[in-house]
Design an enzyme around this catalytic site. Structure first.
Site, PDB file in Angstrom:
ATOM      1  N   ASP A  44      -1.305 -64.168 -19.701  1.00 46.58           N
ATOM      2  CA  ASP A  44      -0.970 -63.390 -18.449  1.00 46.58           C
ATOM      3  C   ASP A  44       0.047 -64.014 -17.321  1.00 46.58           C
ATOM      4  O   ASP A  44       0.909 -64.076 -16.794  1.00 46.58           O
ATOM      5  CB  ASP A  44      -2.960 -63.591 -17.192  1.00 46.58           C
ATOM      6  CG  ASP A  44      -2.909 -65.006 -17.694  1.00 46.58           C
ATOM      7  OD1 ASP A  44      -2.859 -65.898 -18.500  1.00 46.58           O
ATOM      8  OD2 ASP A  44      -3.267 -65.018 -16.478  1.00 46.58           O
ATOM      9  N   ARG A 103       2.246 -64.590 -29.038  1.00 48.86           N
ATOM     10  CA  ARG A 103       1.965 -63.607 -27.660  1.00 48.86           C
ATOM     11  C   ARG A 103       1.851 -64.412 -26.990  1.00 48.86           C
ATOM     12  O   ARG A 103       2.882 -66.079 -26.813  1.00 48.86           O
ATOM     13  CB  ARG A 103       0.214 -64.884 -28.246  1.00 48.86           C
ATOM     14  CG  ARG A 103      -0.770 -63.921 -27.856  1.00 48.86           C
ATOM     15  CD  ARG A 103      -1.215 -65.415 -26.406  1.00 48.86           C
ATOM     16  NE  ARG A 103      -2.359 -64.857 -25.663  1.00 48.86           N
ATOM     17  CZ  ARG A 103      -2.346 -65.683 -24.547  1.00 48.86           C
ATOM     18  NH1 ARG A 103      -2.008 -66.831 -23.927  1.00 48.86           N
ATOM     19  NH2 ARG A 103      -3.957 -65.490 -23.418  1.00 48.86           N
ATOM     20  N   GLY A 121      -7.056 -69.126 -16.781  1.00 52.88           N
ATOM     21  CA  GLY A 121      -8.396 -68.832 -18.132  1.00 52.88           C
ATOM     22  C   GLY A 121      -7.576 -67.769 -18.711  1.00 52.88           C
ATOM     23  O   GLY A 121      -6.442 -68.277 -19.782  1.00 52.88           O
ATOM     24  N   THR A 171      -3.725 -74.106 -18.537  1.00 52.96           N
ATOM     25  CA  THR A 171      -2.922 -73.304 -17.634  1.00 52.96           C
ATOM     26  C   THR A 171      -2.761 -74.007 -16.406  1.00 52.96           C
ATOM     27  O   THR A 171      -3.914 -74.668 -16.046  1.00 52.96           O
ATOM     28  CB  THR A 171      -2.639 -72.227 -17.494  1.00 52.96           C
ATOM     29  OG1 THR A 171      -3.249 -71.711 -18.757  1.00 52.96           O
ATOM     30  CG2 THR A 171      -1.755 -71.700 -16.357  1.00 52.96           C
TER      31      THR A 171
END
Length: 306
Positions: free
Chosen positions: A205, A202, A226, A174
């Site tokens: 975050d 899916r 992460g 990311t």
């Protein structure tokens, strides 16, 4: 009061091999240049974050935009969030497959919609109605990621776990940015292609408010990277900025957040924080994290080791 324009970005926290460092540093420099150029011209922190993240989405070095991880069925599905700390206006998109720059779609949601979040075909339709061109999903797929998917699926069949963030170098991660403009307003943005071999549909975050991204002039701006599932469970972005609001420095809050992530759920990741006074914080518990900082004092770029 005139404030010091600041742009802090990350290109992901993961087990980066030596031969990937140069490309990550070059991509970070390009993103800093694009975002900070706008800040120098008097643009908003939101403008700078959007521009910096878009550059990284266009760079297949990173797990965002072209070059993203592939889902288990071989497609790119991307998520992005952009948040304005001045007024808490926010735009997010998730599971988009036909947008080259999800962060620009998030900006359209922030500016032009009474809603905060669009997903999948609804997000693509909204972006198209606002003038964004749609692309074919195959244009976002690169050969490197097809090879990684095949290897990951073979490893899974053999019973081996995913070591993306904590083990041998297997992948990238990311991207995100936080900024403060000359008026003292904060902004944050995060964009991702998710995790390798993820189930279609899916959402991690990165595009969730308070999880992978948050900005509030009264506390701080944050972007995380992460392993998304533990970060979501802890609402870790909001957890970190609340620590700054309570009196911790961004550096203290960043290290506390990553410690909390691991101690509570065994999670791995990285974080960047920017406070309303211009102080910054960074931390990670992965082998490496790519980052860059630009202020009137100059440019700093690095790939830090744990």
């Amino acid at each position: 009061m005139q404030r010091t324009p600041t742009l802090l970005i990350h290109g992901g926290a993961w087990a980066m091999p030596d031969d990937a460092v140069a490309a990550n540093e070059a991509g970070i420099r390009n993103a800093l240049a694009a975002g900070y150029r706008l800040l120098e011209q008097g643009a908003s922190a939101v403008d700078a974050v959007e521009a910096a993240v878009a550059v990284m989405e266009d760079d297949e070095t990173f797990d965002a935009g072209r070059g993203s991880f592939l889902t288990s069925d071989g497609r790119v599905q991307m998520d992005a969030l952009l948040m304005n700390g001045e007024n808490l206006r926010t735009g997010g998109v998730a599971c988009v497959e036909r947008l080259r720059n999800p962060i620009r779609a998030a900006r359209l949601v922030l500016d032009r919609s009474p809603h905060v979040y669009f997903v999948a075909q609804g997000a693509e339709q909204f972006a198209k109605e606002q003038g964004m061109a749609l692309c074919d999903n195959s244009e976002l797929v690169v050969p490197r990621e097809r090879e990684r998917l095949l290897k990951a699926q073979a490893a899974a069949l053999a019973g081996h776990g995913d070591t993306t963030f904590s083990g041998p170098p297997t992948s990238h991660d990311t991207v995100g940015a936080v900024a403060m403009d000359a008026h003292g307003n904060l902004a944050a943005g995060t964009s991702t292609g998710g995790t390798l071999n993820k189930a279609p549909g899916r959402v991690g975050d990165s595009s969730l408010i308070g999880c992978g991204c948050y900005a509030d002039n009264h506390s701080a701006a944050v972007s995380l990277t992460g392993w998304g599932e533990p970060i979501m469970k802890l609402v870790l972005g909001k957890w970190a900025v609340d620590r700054v609001a309570a009196g911790a420095s961004p550096d203290e809050a960043a290290h506390a957040a990553i410690g909390y992530l691991f101690d509570r759920l065994g999670g791995h990741g990285g974080i960047i924080l920017l406070g309303p006074d211009g102080r910054i914080g960074m931390a990670h518990n992965t082998p490496r994290m790519a980052w860059g900082l630009r202020t009137p004092m100059g440019v700093q770029v690095g790939v830090t080791c744990k």
